[in-house]
Design a protein around this motif. Structure first.
Motif, PDB file in Angstrom:
ATOM      1  N   LEU A  39      39.864  43.523  36.738  1.00 24.82           N
ATOM      2  CA  LEU A  39      38.949  42.527  37.265  1.00 24.82           C
ATOM      3  C   LEU A  39      39.559  41.835  38.477  1.00 24.82           C
ATOM      4  CD1 LEU A  39      38.868  39.554  34.737  1.00 24.82           C
ATOM      5  CD2 LEU A  39      40.654  41.213  34.857  1.00 24.82           C
ATOM      6  N   GLU A  40      38.720  41.130  39.201  1.00 23.01           N
ATOM      7  CA  GLU A  40      39.205  40.351  40.333  1.00 23.01           C
ATOM      8  C   GLU A  40      40.157  39.284  39.816  1.00 23.01           C
ATOM      9  OE1 GLU A  40      38.649  40.548  43.788  1.00 23.01           O
ATOM     10  OE2 GLU A  40      37.811  42.480  43.225  1.00 23.01           O
ATOM     11  N   ALA A  41      41.264  39.109  40.519  1.00 26.49           N
ATOM     12  CA  ALA A  41      42.257  38.109  40.131  1.00 26.49           C
ATOM     13  C   ALA A  41      41.788  36.740  40.619  1.00 26.49           C
ATOM     14  CB  ALA A  41      43.624  38.468  40.700  1.00 26.49           C
ATOM     15  N   LYS A  42      40.824  36.186  39.909  1.00 28.27           N
ATOM     16  CA  LYS A  42      40.273  34.863  40.211  1.00 28.27           C
ATOM     17  C   LYS A  42      40.332  34.031  38.942  1.00 28.27           C
ATOM     18  CE  LYS A  42      37.016  36.399  43.729  1.00 28.27           C
ATOM     19  NZ  LYS A  42      35.616  36.451  44.123  1.00 28.27           N
ATOM     20  N   VAL A  43      40.688  32.769  39.081  1.00 25.40           N
ATOM     21  CA  VAL A  43      40.840  31.876  37.922  1.00 25.40           C
ATOM     22  C   VAL A  43      39.593  31.886  37.047  1.00 25.40           C
ATOM     23  CG1 VAL A  43      41.213  29.476  37.205  1.00 25.40           C
ATOM     24  CG2 VAL A  43      42.561  30.437  39.072  1.00 25.40           C
ATOM     25  N   GLU A  44      38.409  31.972  37.655  1.00 23.18           N
ATOM     26  CA  GLU A  44      37.179  31.939  36.855  1.00 23.18           C
ATOM     27  C   GLU A  44      37.042  33.156  35.935  1.00 23.18           C
ATOM     28  OE1 GLU A  44      35.885  32.632  41.237  1.00 23.18           O
ATOM     29  OE2 GLU A  44      37.316  31.371  40.178  1.00 23.18           O
ATOM     30  N   ASN A  45      37.851  34.173  36.123  1.00 29.67           N
ATOM     31  CA  ASN A  45      37.820  35.344  35.243  1.00 29.67           C
ATOM     32  C   ASN A  45      38.742  35.208  34.033  1.00 29.67           C
ATOM     33  OD1 ASN A  45      35.846  36.758  36.609  1.00 29.67           O
ATOM     34  ND2 ASN A  45      37.313  37.730  37.987  1.00 29.67           N
ATOM     35  N   LEU A  46      39.387  34.060  33.885  1.00 30.16           N
ATOM     36  CA  LEU A  46      40.256  33.832  32.724  1.00 30.16           C
ATOM     37  C   LEU A  46      39.491  33.983  31.415  1.00 30.16           C
ATOM     38  CD1 LEU A  46      42.971  33.059  31.478  1.00 30.16           C
ATOM     39  CD2 LEU A  46      42.326  30.649  31.787  1.00 30.16           C
ATOM     40  N   VAL A  47      38.244  33.562  31.387  1.00 31.13           N
ATOM     41  CA  VAL A  47      37.432  33.685  30.167  1.00 31.13           C
ATOM     42  C   VAL A  47      37.337  35.154  29.758  1.00 31.13           C
ATOM     43  CG1 VAL A  47      35.104  33.400  29.206  1.00 31.13           C
ATOM     44  CG2 VAL A  47      36.127  31.569  30.562  1.00 31.13           C
ATOM     45  N   ALA A  48      37.100  36.042  30.715  1.00 29.14           N
ATOM     46  CA  ALA A  48      37.000  37.475  30.410  1.00 29.14           C
ATOM     47  C   ALA A  48      38.338  38.020  29.899  1.00 29.14           C
ATOM     48  CB  ALA A  48      36.554  38.244  31.651  1.00 29.14           C
ATOM     49  N   VAL A  49      39.429  37.522  30.449  1.00 28.15           N
ATOM     50  CA  VAL A  49      40.757  37.956  30.001  1.00 28.15           C
ATOM     51  C   VAL A  49      40.986  37.514  28.556  1.00 28.15           C
ATOM     52  CG1 VAL A  49      43.249  37.792  30.404  1.00 28.15           C
ATOM     53  CG2 VAL A  49      41.682  37.960  32.350  1.00 28.15           C
TER      54      VAL A  49
ATOM     55  N   GLY B 125      48.149  35.793  48.007  1.00 22.35           N
ATOM     56  CA  GLY B 125      48.114  34.801  49.082  1.00 22.35           C
ATOM     57  C   GLY B 125      46.713  34.240  49.254  1.00 22.35           C
ATOM     58  N   GLU B 126      46.233  34.243  50.480  1.00 20.85           N
ATOM     59  CA  GLU B 126      44.904  33.688  50.775  1.00 20.85           C
ATOM     60  C   GLU B 126      43.771  34.653  50.436  1.00 20.85           C
ATOM     61  OE1 GLU B 126      44.256  30.483  51.811  1.00 20.85           O
ATOM     62  OE2 GLU B 126      46.399  30.254  51.374  1.00 20.85           O
ATOM     63  N   SER B 127      44.081  35.929  50.253  1.00 16.38           N
ATOM     64  CA  SER B 127      43.031  36.893  49.923  1.00 16.38           C
ATOM     65  C   SER B 127      42.962  37.058  48.404  1.00 16.38           C
ATOM     66  CB  SER B 127      43.303  38.231  50.611  1.00 16.38           C
ATOM     67  OG  SER B 127      44.535  38.762  50.176  1.00 16.38           O
ATOM     68  N   THR B 128      42.103  37.953  47.952  1.00 13.01           N
ATOM     69  CA  THR B 128      42.023  38.229  46.518  1.00 13.01           C
ATOM     70  C   THR B 128      42.250  39.720  46.299  1.00 13.01           C
ATOM     71  OG1 THR B 128      39.635  38.577  46.582  1.00 13.01           O
ATOM     72  CG2 THR B 128      40.401  36.360  46.005  1.00 13.01           C
ATOM     73  N   GLY B 129      42.605  40.048  45.108  1.00  7.48           N
ATOM     74  CA  GLY B 129      42.836  41.439  44.735  1.00  7.48           C
ATOM     75  C   GLY B 129      42.517  41.610  43.273  1.00  7.48           C
ATOM     76  N   LYS B 130      42.925  42.708  42.750  1.00  6.45           N
ATOM     77  CA  LYS B 130      42.634  43.035  41.356  1.00  6.45           C
ATOM     78  C   LYS B 130      43.808  42.670  40.440  1.00  6.45           C
ATOM     79  CE  LYS B 130      38.880  45.857  41.921  1.00  6.45           C
ATOM     80  NZ  LYS B 130      37.710  45.061  41.950  1.00  6.45           N
ATOM     81  N   ALA B 131      43.446  42.389  39.198  1.00  5.28           N
ATOM     82  CA  ALA B 131      44.421  42.268  38.112  1.00  5.28           C
ATOM     83  C   ALA B 131      44.114  43.404  37.149  1.00  5.28           C
ATOM     84  CB  ALA B 131      44.296  40.921  37.411  1.00  5.28           C
ATOM     85  N   PHE B 132      45.153  44.074  36.723  1.00  2.05           N
ATOM     86  CA  PHE B 132      45.037  45.196  35.789  1.00  2.05           C
ATOM     87  C   PHE B 132      45.754  44.773  34.511  1.00  2.05           C
ATOM     88  CE2 PHE B 132      45.460  46.541  40.143  1.00  2.05           C
ATOM     89  CZ  PHE B 132      44.448  47.464  40.336  1.00  2.05           C
TER      90      PHE B 132
ATOM     91  N   VAL C 248      46.607  33.123  35.549  1.00  6.38           N
ATOM     92  CA  VAL C 248      46.351  32.109  36.584  1.00  6.38           C
ATOM     93  C   VAL C 248      47.384  32.218  37.712  1.00  6.38           C
ATOM     94  CG1 VAL C 248      46.317  29.601  37.029  1.00  6.38           C
ATOM     95  CG2 VAL C 248      45.046  30.554  35.099  1.00  6.38           C
ATOM     96  N   ASN C 249      48.622  32.532  37.369  1.00  6.03           N
ATOM     97  CA  ASN C 249      49.629  32.738  38.416  1.00  6.03           C
ATOM     98  C   ASN C 249      49.273  33.934  39.296  1.00  6.03           C
ATOM     99  OD1 ASN C 249      51.194  30.524  37.844  1.00  6.03           O
ATOM    100  ND2 ASN C 249      52.728  31.645  36.686  1.00  6.03           N
TER     101      ASN C 249
END
Length: 141
Positions: free
Chosen positions: A11-21, A59-66, A51-52
């Motif tokens: 998923l996208e490494a965005k704090v709002e995706n913590l619920v899905a994690v 950095g300022e962009s976003t990427g994926k978390a696996f 969250v880290n």
């Protein structure tokens, strides 16, 4: 889930995706009937690591978390592997904070990973094939 069956989440490494994690981890744990204490320790560790990644890996962009998870036996434990393609960073290289020191005298940062270390039995870091790889193992009983 059978022993060592690996579940995967990307998923996208965005704090709002913590619920899905958290839902992903809960789904793996559900058949094990683990204690509330263990669930809370895992939630704290998972939140800190994810969250880290969301806040710092890209950095300022976003990427994926696996994220992969599996149950291992003898002893019964959950293995979670967090990967990102962000800047190489080993959070375990940082010295643990001196908790005897006054808050205002402590260096900024490091408390979160310290809490993760205190809430899991094993934690390892490596950099493999362009990815930060942080593995947590938590005993279930």
């Amino acid at each position: 889930m059978t022993n060592a069956e690996i579940k995967k989440l990307v998923l996208e490494a965005k704090v709002e995706n913590l619920v899905a994690v958290n839902e992903f981890v809960d789904e793996i744990l559900q058949p094990l009937n683990c204690s509330m204490k263990i669930q809370m320790q895992l939630e704290l560790a998972v939140e800190e690591i994810f969250v880290n990644i969301a806040n710092y890996a890209y950095g300022e962009s976003t990427g994926k978390a696996f994220i992969t998870g599996r149950i291992l036996e003898n002893p019964l434990r959950l293995e979670l592997v967090f990967m990102d393609e962000g800047t190489p960073y080993n959070p375990l290289a940082r010295k643990d904070p001196d908790l005897e020191q006054k808050m205002e005298d402590r260096a900024i940062g490091g408390l979160g990973i310290y809490l993760v270390k205190k809430n899991v039995e094993e934690i390892t870091y490596s950099y493999q094939e362009g990815k930060n790889v942080l593995t947590l193992c938590k005993h279930i009983h």
